[in-house]
Design an enzyme around this catalytic site. Structure first.
Site, PDB file in Angstrom:
ATOM      1  CD  GLU A 131     -36.257 -23.224 -28.499  1.00 31.74           C
ATOM      2  OE1 GLU A 131     -36.353 -23.031 -29.475  1.00 31.74           O
ATOM      3  OE2 GLU A 131     -36.939 -23.017 -27.677  1.00 31.74           O
ATOM      4  CG  ASP A 142     -36.635 -28.234 -29.779  1.00 32.38           C
ATOM      5  OD1 ASP A 142     -35.820 -28.339 -30.777  1.00 32.38           O
ATOM      6  OD2 ASP A 142     -37.639 -27.887 -29.597  1.00 32.38           O
ATOM      7  N   GLY A 157     -40.894 -14.042 -19.266  1.00 33.61           N
ATOM      8  CA  GLY A 157     -42.544 -14.117 -19.748  1.00 33.61           C
ATOM      9  C   GLY A 157     -42.590 -12.632 -20.556  1.00 33.61           C
ATOM     10  CD  GLU A 165     -43.601 -27.130 -23.483  1.00 39.34           C
ATOM     11  OE1 GLU A 165     -44.177 -27.896 -22.647  1.00 39.34           O
ATOM     12  OE2 GLU A 165     -44.165 -26.457 -24.307  1.00 39.34           O
ATOM     13  CD  GLU A 178     -38.245 -29.105 -33.033  1.00 43.87           C
ATOM     14  OE1 GLU A 178     -39.132 -28.805 -33.905  1.00 43.87           O
ATOM     15  OE2 GLU A 178     -37.874 -27.939 -32.248  1.00 43.87           O
ATOM     16  CG  ASN A 218     -40.856 -29.456 -26.076  1.00 44.28           C
ATOM     17  OD1 ASN A 218     -41.240 -30.179 -25.715  1.00 44.28           O
ATOM     18  ND2 ASN A 218     -41.499 -28.351 -26.663  1.00 44.28           N
ATOM     19  CG  HIS A 272     -37.438 -24.178 -23.529  1.00 43.09           C
ATOM     20  ND1 HIS A 272     -38.610 -23.862 -22.968  1.00 43.09           N
ATOM     21  CD2 HIS A 272     -37.759 -24.725 -24.772  1.00 43.09           C
ATOM     22  CE1 HIS A 272     -39.798 -24.149 -23.742  1.00 43.09           C
ATOM     23  NE2 HIS A 272     -39.212 -24.935 -24.895  1.00 43.09           N
TER      24      HIS A 272
END
Ligand SMILES: *[C@@H]1O[C@H](CO)[C@@H](O)[C@H](O)[C@H]1NC(C)=O
Length: 286
Positions: free
Chosen positions: A109, A107, A202, A134, A105, A124, A122
């Site tokens: 995001e 990513d 968070g 990350e 994958e 990954n 983000h």
């Protein structure tokens, strides 16, 4: 419009372009190249060139490419949820079949935020089911005002993430160090808009559902890739500058500029998480 010589030529060229590349060069027609994955009416293609995803209390929405690719370059233009986007996650990623337990994958995001606070981009990379790689960034522009181009370049030697053609991350093949690199499993292009309680600061800031529906737009994508079939790439002999794409001197400077000014998290530097030292691939610094 009449069926004049110009029109005939346009059609002939279009057919030639699709026929000579037994991989695929696709652009611009969401209705032909993609299909919804969830969210019913919340996936809305607007004339093929533009697609809107919306999110409300009941559901988010998503779509994916009909085809699988094994290497290539995908450019997608996105305009993110404006205003208070806390708790929303907008995605653009490539993934192989996730039911295998050893999926690959790549990513992008976009984690939303309170009004006036910056989105977090983000990224990954998963290989053989393992992610935990990350890197996060803030952007040098407001991604909700205009469309910007987010690109994934994936060839046998590297995966590169670009924002408006500026490289923000490079993940190299480090198989010589025993780090698996995505190279056998074809991937689909996936996009979605969904809600995640953990996403903003968070988990401190929750989604304000009185602002729903939240809407993100996708447009004018470009795919130049090899169609993937059972571990093989179906366009070994076609060109495609993504095959040899790498950092040049200018790209390296731009990457460093992003890393210095806009990177907010790098797993390679997380000594709390990796007290014994970071994963092997972190030894090679771009
Ligand atoms: C939201 O804004 C805060 C404060 O500026 C920032 O620290 C954070 O990285 C931003 N992004 C998210 C997803 O919380």
């Amino acid at each position: 419009m009449g069926d004049g010589p110009v029109m005939k030529m346009v059609i002939a060229v279009a057919i030639m372009m699709t026929a000579t590349v037994n991989g695929a060069i696709l652009s611009g027609n969401f209705l032909g190249d993609f299909e919804p994955t969830f969210g019913d009416h919340r996936v809305k293609a607007m004339g093929g060139q533009l697609l809107a995803l919306s999110l409300d209390q009941y559901s988010g929405a998503g779509f994916r490419s009909k085809k699988d690719f094994l290497f290539g370059r995908v450019d997608m233009q996105l305009k993110l949820v404006p205003g208070d986007s806390a708790g929303t996650v907008t995605t653009f990623y490539l993934t192989s079949d996730q039911s295998t337990g050893r999926h690959d994958e790549i990513d992008f995001e976009f984690l939303g935020n309170q009004s006036g606070q910056p989105y977090t981009l983000h990224t990954n990379v998963f290989s053989q089911g393992k992610g935990d790689r990350e890197q996060q960034f803030h952007l040098w522009f407001d991604p909700t005002i205009n469309f910007h181009t987010y690109s994934i370049v994936w060839n046998t030697r590297l995966i590169m993430f670009l924002v408006d053609n500026t490289p923000i991350r490079v993940f190299r093949s480090n198989e010589d160090m025993g780090v698996p690199f995505p190279k056998n499993q074809p991937m689909k292009i996936q996009c979605s808009l969904w809600s995640a309680d953990w996403a903003t600061q968070g988990g401190l800031i929750k989604t304000d559902w009185s602002k729903a529906p939240f809407v993100a737009y996708y447009k004018s994508y470009n795919i130049d890739g090899c169609e993937g079939m059972s571990g093989k790439s179906a366009c070994a002999n076609t060109p495609g500058s993504w095959r040899t794409h790498d950092l040049d001197a200018y790209g390296r400077r731009r990457l460093r500029w992003v890393q210095t000014n806009y990177m907010i998290y790098n797993y390679c530097k997380d000594t709390k998480r990796y007290p014994q030292g970071p994963p092997k691939e972190c030894q090679r610094v771009e």
